[in-house]
Design an enzyme around this catalytic site. Structure first.
Site, mmCIF file in Angstrom:
data_model
loop_
_atom_site.group_PDB
_atom_site.id
_atom_site.type_symbol
_atom_site.label_atom_id
_atom_site.label_comp_id
_atom_site.label_asym_id
_atom_site.label_seq_id
_atom_site.Cartn_x
_atom_site.Cartn_y
_atom_site.Cartn_z
ATOM 1 N N ASP A 484 49.739 38.159 38.729
ATOM 2 C CA ASP A 484 48.535 38.198 37.759
ATOM 3 C C ASP A 484 49.047 39.060 36.821
ATOM 4 O O ASP A 484 50.281 39.471 36.613
ATOM 5 C CB ASP A 484 47.488 39.275 38.352
ATOM 6 C CG ASP A 484 45.979 38.992 38.046
ATOM 7 O OD1 ASP A 484 45.940 38.361 36.744
ATOM 8 O OD2 ASP A 484 45.060 39.056 38.761
ATOM 9 N N ASP A 554 38.005 33.547 36.589
ATOM 10 C CA ASP A 554 37.192 34.165 37.480
ATOM 11 C C ASP A 554 35.897 33.846 37.416
ATOM 12 O O ASP A 554 34.917 34.400 38.538
ATOM 13 C CB ASP A 554 37.162 35.835 36.934
ATOM 14 C CG ASP A 554 38.599 36.388 37.435
ATOM 15 O OD1 ASP A 554 39.339 35.869 38.056
ATOM 16 O OD2 ASP A 554 38.846 37.461 36.836
HETATM 17 C C1 GLA Z 1 42.140 39.481 38.091
HETATM 18 C C2 GLA Z 1 42.053 38.171 38.795
HETATM 19 C C3 GLA Z 1 41.088 38.306 39.801
HETATM 20 C C4 GLA Z 1 41.606 39.219 40.997
HETATM 21 C C5 GLA Z 1 41.778 40.630 40.259
HETATM 22 C C6 GLA Z 1 42.293 41.739 41.141
HETATM 23 O O1 GLA Z 1 41.082 39.829 37.432
HETATM 24 O O2 GLA Z 1 41.512 37.381 37.638
HETATM 25 O O3 GLA Z 1 41.017 36.828 40.544
HETATM 26 O O4 GLA Z 1 42.916 38.877 41.582
HETATM 27 O O5 GLA Z 1 42.443 40.700 38.971
HETATM 28 O O6 GLA Z 1 42.339 42.879 40.448
#
Ligand code: GLA
Length: 750
Positions: A484, A554
């Site tokens: 990420d 998301d």
């Molecule tokens: C980001 C990602 C999510 C998740 C969060 C975890 O926002 O897009 O899918 O993995 O981090 O903190």
């Protein structure tokens, strides 16, 4: 051979079966762009430069008596391959270099050329690149020299007949004995002889990661760019240049996509006589580079495809080369994983027992990979802490036990990680505050999601973080990683760079990110990598070079998700788009599965809490995955309805042998009585296909010309996935007979 050079007229021709690109070295040694477009076997009849009216030619100081084609050369009107800066051409320029005299006049003139079989491999490029094989391409390298300084420019053109595409990048080499400031560095310039184009760009923000934006080009400078350091959503580095008459399936479209995840820019300018110039490269807002004696600097690569079959033709060319020559071809891509991710089900609130129950339930539903998202490392019970301290929180989760349990059920485990970040409250920050990307003496750095970015321009930082990653991934048998990146760069003037190189930070940071990704993928080629940036940011070919899939967004509610996926589909292969079934408000498990099916496919909810009916649906879709997901992975993509210009999102994908076709349809606004036909694309017109929507059998030509009848009242967010499957003639005839005998009773032949 995709490149020829005609010595007499000094004309280069780069070509594929469908595409031609002509460059001319004129008598003043400027590289003139003659043509790019549909294949043309000779340019001679066109008397290339003749169209430049005398009106413009007179501005040259050359003698009028030389009435050859070069007489018509003009700074105002000529189409350049590399336009000069600070001379008569006042359009935007691709390269600007400045010597110690502080004068940035830049005038690159032809010096020499080289044509080689295969891609250019003499040096290891530090950027991601198109993994062309020897027989895929011919490479033309043109060397130019600046008129004033001993500085050279190399232009690289990799033309691929096999993939019907062109890859361009460039390199500047300082052979002078002074320091040069590179103030603008581009991968390419493309001058087109007319106007009347519009741009299809992708823009977004968190939660609505990708939207289609159509931008008409006019005489003002249009710039599509990003300056967030490591690209967030904002503008995507993939764009299409669309001629005004082009549609989804017809007309001229150029697809342009950069293999870079940092600050890029595309500039568009329609000039005073209505020609169009496009320049793409580093964003000069955040780029300046000190090139000392004997040093050189290269750009990232930019991929071009040309289609005269509209936007869909462009998408298909892009998808093919990305799938086969950009995305990693290692073992991890071949694995058929249906995953479940813990994030939306548990967020930070899980422990060993919860994960074990998740594994057990997942097993029952034929899911084979369980991903533990954020929250598995020490003290990480919210997003305020611990980035940089990559040690398992043994009090919260017994990772060994979890892995052993999964393995005993023939399942695998994945982990989330965010390696480029550091939390101010972490042990790493306490020990090494200088590892954070904050310029010395600049207090109160901007915190985003409570975190800072690591200074990846510093090799020591990369090595430190990588060592921590090795400790985890050597110890635990992890099969998948979600990598990420949850904030962008601010105050990005590295504390580890000398004063004269501070403005190189964003560029060097990106090289640091790629270095870390190179190290990781080299040591762990078996780990399936999915990159992510606050959802579907940093979705680009730079990342796809390392990770065959990127989390799509998301936003997992089907209403917005369908439009996000539609927009991404235009440039990126469907199988690269991370897509999960979640527990969000709109739509049933089935609705969500229909949409997720057109991405990587997986789940992101607490399945232990689902009712039996929903679990049945999950099992059904998982079996569908085994039967049909290969169509999504390898098939040809066709957009049918755009949610950005109609009330529907619809597309279909056809397997390469045209025997199977998957269709997605979604309705947005409630519609009562409405005549509505969905015309499928890319089938064999004379073959018969069974369709799972009405359980009927028709010829391909029927589906393509009449379409599937969806004329019924429709609720908002009604959505469907259906399959068309070829059946042989006998079965089709039999089917007709059955229909007559039983009065049209629907019959399932498949
Ligand atoms: C980001 C990602 C999510 C998740 C969060 C975890 O926002 O897009 O899918 O993995 O981090 O903190």
């Amino acid at each position: 051979m995709g490149v020829t050079f005609e010595k007499k007229r000094k004309i280069f021709h780069l070509f594929t079966k469908n595409f031609s690109y002509y460059i001319h070295v004129n008598k003043y040694n400027y590289l003139i762009h003659l043509y790019s477009g549909k294949y043309l076997n000779d340019i001679s009849k066109e008397r290339v430069s003749e169209r430049y009216m005398e009106r413009y030619a007179f501005l040259n100081d050359e003698k009028k008596e030389t009435m050859d084609e070069d007489y018509y050369f003009s700074f105002i009107a000529s189409q350049f391959e590399v336009a000069p800066f600070g001379k008569g051409d006042k359009r935007n320029a691709p390269f600007i270099i400045e010597g110690e005299d502080n004068i940035p006049i830049t005038n690159f003139l032809f010096d020499s050329y080289e044509i080689i079989k295969g891609p250019y491999k003499k040096e290891r490029i530090r950027f991601p690149y198109v993994r062309f094989q020897e027989n895929d391409v011919t490479t033309l390298i043109i060397t130019l020299k600046d008129e004033y300084k001993k500085v050279y420019l190399k232009l690289f053109y990799e033309i691929s007949e096999k993939f019907d595409c062109l890859v361009r990048y460039s390199k500047i080499i300082n052979k002078s004995n002074e320091n040069i400031k590179v103030k603008k560095l581009s991968s390419f310039e493309l001058d087109l002889p007319s106007s009347g184009y519009k741009i299809l760009a992708l823009k977004g923000t968190w939660g609505n990661d990708t939207e289609v934006e159509i931008i008409p080009l006019n005489h003002s400078l249009t710039k599509i760019s990003d300056n967030h350091g490591a690209r967030g959503f904002y503008y995507n580095p993939a764009i299409a240049l669309i001629s005004n008459e082009a549609t989804l399936d017809n007309g001229e479209v150029y697809g342009i996509s950069s293999l870079y995840s940092g600050d890029f820019s595309y500039e568009f300018k329609v000039d005073e006589i209505d020609q169009t110039r496009i320049i793409g490269g580093f964003n000069d807002e955040t780029f300046e580079y000190l090139l000392k004696e004997k040093e050189e600097i290269s750009t990232f690569q930019t991929l071009f495809v040309y289609s005269n079959k509209g936007i869909n033709g462009m998408s298909q060319l892009m998808h093919e080369v990305i799938r086969k020559r950009i995305m990693p071809q290692t073992k991890n891509v071949q694995k058929d994983y249906i995953l479940i991710n813990s994030w939306e089900g548990y967020y930070f609130d899980f422990d060993t027992d919860k994960i074990i129950s998740l594994i057990d339930e997942a097993k029952k539903c034929d899911i084979n990979l369980v991903v533990i998202d954020d929250g598995w490392f020490k003290n990480r019970n919210s997003d305020t802490t611990s980035l940089g301290d990559w040690e398992v929180d043994n009090l919260k989760i017994d990772l060994k036990k979890v892995i052993d349990h999964a393995k005993s059920l023939k399942m695998d485990i994945g982990l989330w990680i965010e390696p480029e970040m550091i939390s101010p409250s972490s042990y790493l920050f306490k020990e090494h505050p200088e590892f954070a990307l904050i310029p010395e003496n600049y207090k109160h750095p901007t915190l985003l999601r409570h975190q800072l970015v690591l200074d990846l321009t510093n090799n020591e930082v990369i090595t430190n973080i990588f060592r921590k990653m090795i400790d985890i991934f050597d110890e635990y048998d992890i099969s998948y990683v979600k990598w990420d990146f949850n904030r962008y760069l601010t105050e990005s003037y590295s504390p580890s760079l000398p004063v004269e190189r501070k403005k190189e930070t964003n560029y060097r940071f990106m090289l640091g990110v790629y270095d870390l990704l190179y190290r990781f993928t080299n040591i762990y080629p078996h780990i399936l990598l999915e990159t992510c940036a606050s959802g579907g940011g940093r979705f680009d070919l730079g990342m796809l070079f390392f990770s065959p899939q990127i989390w799509g967004s998301d936003e997992t509610d089907i209403a917005l998700r369908a439009s996000i996926q539609y927009a991404k589909n235009i440039f990126y292969p469907l199988r690269s788009i991370g897509a999960h079934v979640s527990n969000r408000k709109i739509g049933s498990i089935q609705d969500k599965a229909c949409l997720a099916f057109f991405g990587t496919f997986g789940y992101e909810l607490d399945i232990t809490k689902l009712n039996e009916e929903d679990k049945k649906q999950i099992k059904f879709f998982n079996s569908l995955y085994k039967d049909f997901h290969h169509v999504v992975e390898e098939g040809k993509y066709y957009s049918i309805f755009s949610p950005f210009s109609s009330n529907y999102a619809a597309w279909n994908v056809v397997s390469n042998n045209k025997k199977e076709c998957l269709v997605y349809f979604m309705n947005y606004k409630k519609e009562q009585t409405k005549s509505r036909f969905l015309k499928i694309k890319g089938l064999s017109p004379n073959k018969f296909y069974f369709n799972s929507l009405t359980n009927d059998i028709y010829k391909g030509s029927f589906y393509m010309n009449v379409g599937l009848n969806l004329s019924c009242p429709m609720d908002p967010y009604f959505s469907a996935l259906f399959v068309l499957k070829e059946v042989d003639d006998i079965r089709a005839k039999l089917y007709r007979k059955t229909k007559q005998v039983d009065g049209g009773k629907r019959d399932k032949l498949i």
